[in-house]
Scaffold this motif. Structure first.
Motif, mmCIF file in Angstrom:
data_model
loop_
_atom_site.group_PDB
_atom_site.id
_atom_site.type_symbol
_atom_site.label_atom_id
_atom_site.label_comp_id
_atom_site.label_asym_id
_atom_site.label_seq_id
_atom_site.Cartn_x
_atom_site.Cartn_y
_atom_site.Cartn_z
ATOM 1 N N THR A 150 0.842 -1.185 0.000
ATOM 2 C CA THR A 150 0.000 0.000 0.000
ATOM 3 C C THR A 150 0.883 1.242 0.000
ATOM 4 O OG1 THR A 150 -1.691 -1.176 1.221
ATOM 5 C CG2 THR A 150 -1.824 1.204 1.238
ATOM 6 N N LEU A 151 0.617 2.129 -0.925
ATOM 7 C CA LEU A 151 1.376 3.380 -1.048
ATOM 8 C C LEU A 151 0.385 4.538 -0.997
ATOM 9 C CD1 LEU A 151 3.724 2.292 -3.970
ATOM 10 C CD2 LEU A 151 4.239 2.285 -1.529
ATOM 11 N N PRO A 152 -0.073 4.884 0.208
ATOM 12 C CA PRO A 152 -1.145 5.874 0.321
ATOM 13 C C PRO A 152 -0.702 7.330 0.302
ATOM 14 C CG PRO A 152 -0.613 5.036 2.483
ATOM 15 C CD PRO A 152 0.244 4.271 1.496
ATOM 16 N N TRP A 153 0.590 7.605 0.377
ATOM 17 C CA TRP A 153 1.072 8.995 0.453
ATOM 18 C C TRP A 153 1.549 9.447 -0.913
ATOM 19 C CZ3 TRP A 153 -0.192 11.825 4.437
ATOM 20 C CH2 TRP A 153 -0.536 11.174 5.617
ATOM 21 N N LEU A 154 1.005 10.574 -1.382
ATOM 22 C CA LEU A 154 1.287 11.104 -2.705
ATOM 23 C C LEU A 154 2.066 12.405 -2.602
ATOM 24 C CD1 LEU A 154 -2.335 10.739 -4.085
ATOM 25 C CD2 LEU A 154 -0.488 9.089 -4.283
ATOM 26 N N VAL A 155 2.995 12.603 -3.528
ATOM 27 C CA VAL A 155 3.696 13.875 -3.652
ATOM 28 C C VAL A 155 3.209 14.517 -4.947
ATOM 29 C CG1 VAL A 155 5.918 15.038 -3.967
ATOM 30 C CG2 VAL A 155 5.724 13.111 -2.386
ATOM 31 N N PHE A 156 2.826 15.786 -4.852
ATOM 32 C CA PHE A 156 2.351 16.542 -6.003
ATOM 33 C C PHE A 156 3.263 17.723 -6.268
ATOM 34 C CE2 PHE A 156 -1.482 14.437 -4.562
ATOM 35 C CZ PHE A 156 -2.080 14.046 -5.743
ATOM 36 N N ARG A 157 3.229 18.180 -7.531
ATOM 37 C CA ARG A 157 3.968 19.366 -7.949
ATOM 38 C C ARG A 157 3.019 20.268 -8.713
ATOM 39 N NH1 ARG A 157 7.246 20.829 -12.955
ATOM 40 N NH2 ARG A 157 6.048 19.169 -13.893
ATOM 41 N N GLY A 169 4.871 11.050 -7.268
ATOM 42 C CA GLY A 169 5.072 9.672 -6.863
ATOM 43 C C GLY A 169 4.178 9.280 -5.704
ATOM 44 N N ARG A 170 4.194 7.982 -5.399
ATOM 45 C CA ARG A 170 3.434 7.423 -4.273
ATOM 46 C C ARG A 170 4.414 6.743 -3.332
ATOM 47 N NH1 ARG A 170 -1.884 4.419 -6.444
ATOM 48 N NH2 ARG A 170 -2.046 4.121 -4.199
ATOM 49 N N TYR A 171 4.139 6.860 -2.022
ATOM 50 C CA TYR A 171 5.069 6.375 -1.011
ATOM 51 C C TYR A 171 4.323 5.698 0.127
ATOM 52 C CZ TYR A 171 7.925 9.377 -3.816
ATOM 53 O OH TYR A 171 8.554 9.939 -4.894
ATOM 54 N N TYR A 204 5.671 21.945 -4.123
ATOM 55 C CA TYR A 204 5.555 20.510 -3.848
ATOM 56 C C TYR A 204 4.819 20.322 -2.542
ATOM 57 C CZ TYR A 204 9.110 19.938 -7.450
ATOM 58 O OH TYR A 204 9.789 19.958 -8.628
ATOM 59 N N TRP A 205 3.941 19.310 -2.484
ATOM 60 C CA TRP A 205 3.233 19.016 -1.242
ATOM 61 C C TRP A 205 2.862 17.545 -1.180
ATOM 62 C CZ3 TRP A 205 0.893 21.202 -5.400
ATOM 63 C CH2 TRP A 205 -0.292 20.660 -5.850
ATOM 64 N N VAL A 206 2.467 17.109 0.019
ATOM 65 C CA VAL A 206 2.129 15.712 0.314
ATOM 66 C C VAL A 206 0.659 15.638 0.694
ATOM 67 C CG1 VAL A 206 2.562 13.782 1.891
ATOM 68 C CG2 VAL A 206 4.474 15.202 1.098
ATOM 69 N N GLU A 207 -0.024 14.623 0.155
ATOM 70 C CA GLU A 207 -1.405 14.341 0.528
ATOM 71 C C GLU A 207 -1.558 12.840 0.696
ATOM 72 O OE1 GLU A 207 -4.362 15.859 -2.138
ATOM 73 O OE2 GLU A 207 -3.486 17.857 -2.160
ATOM 74 N N LYS A 208 -2.521 12.456 1.511
ATOM 75 C CA LYS A 208 -2.816 11.041 1.688
ATOM 76 C C LYS A 208 -3.905 10.636 0.705
ATOM 77 C CE LYS A 208 -3.583 7.447 5.038
ATOM 78 N NZ LYS A 208 -3.776 7.091 6.436
ATOM 79 N N GLY A 236 -7.084 9.253 -0.777
ATOM 80 C CA GLY A 236 -8.397 9.180 -0.163
ATOM 81 C C GLY A 236 -8.780 10.450 0.547
ATOM 82 N N ALA A 237 -7.805 11.331 0.786
ATOM 83 C CA ALA A 237 -8.113 12.624 1.395
ATOM 84 C C ALA A 237 -8.770 13.496 0.324
ATOM 85 C CB ALA A 237 -6.843 13.296 1.904
ATOM 86 N N LYS A 238 -9.593 14.424 0.744
ATOM 87 C CA LYS A 238 -10.297 15.288 -0.208
ATOM 88 C C LYS A 238 -9.290 15.985 -1.110
ATOM 89 C CE LYS A 238 -13.519 19.089 -0.500
ATOM 90 N NZ LYS A 238 -14.266 20.119 0.213
ATOM 91 N N GLY A 239 -9.452 15.795 -2.423
ATOM 92 C CA GLY A 239 -8.589 16.433 -3.391
ATOM 93 C C GLY A 239 -7.374 15.608 -3.785
ATOM 94 N N ALA A 240 -7.019 14.597 -3.023
ATOM 95 C CA ALA A 240 -5.830 13.805 -3.345
ATOM 96 C C ALA A 240 -6.074 12.966 -4.586
ATOM 97 C CB ALA A 240 -5.454 12.905 -2.179
ATOM 98 N N GLY A 241 -5.123 13.016 -5.492
ATOM 99 C CA GLY A 241 -5.202 12.214 -6.696
ATOM 100 C C GLY A 241 -6.024 12.833 -7.812
ATOM 101 N N ASP A 242 -6.556 14.027 -7.587
ATOM 102 C CA ASP A 242 -7.337 14.693 -8.636
ATOM 103 C C ASP A 242 -6.438 15.182 -9.737
ATOM 104 O OD1 ASP A 242 -9.599 14.243 -7.213
ATOM 105 O OD2 ASP A 242 -9.746 16.257 -6.387
#
Length: 61
Positions: A7-14, A25-27, A49-53, A55-61
């Motif tokens: 499971t890699l639930p933590w995302l880094v966005f740019r 990436g996913r971590y 750059y920021w980190v989101e989990k 399933g959190a609102k807005g993550a992966g959009d």
């Protein structure tokens, strides 16, 4: 995780200068994701750059 999956639930966005957002990436852990985000930020680029989990609102959009 008994099925052998990771499971890699933590995302880094740019976000670039034009407002475009990209998943970097996913971590597995927040600490690991934050370390990557901090390293990229410290390179001196003007991107955000920021980190989101996942399933959190807005993550992966």
């Amino acid at each position: 995780m008994n099925d052998g999956t990771v499971t890699l639930p933590w995302l880094v966005f740019r976000q670039d200068d034009n407002g475009n957002r990209y998943r970097v990436g996913r971590y597995a852990t927040r600490d690991e994701a934050q370390k990557i985000a901090d390293t990229l930020h410290d390179r001196g680029h003007q991107q955000l750059y920021w980190v989101e989990k996942l399933g959190a609102k807005g993550a992966g959009d």
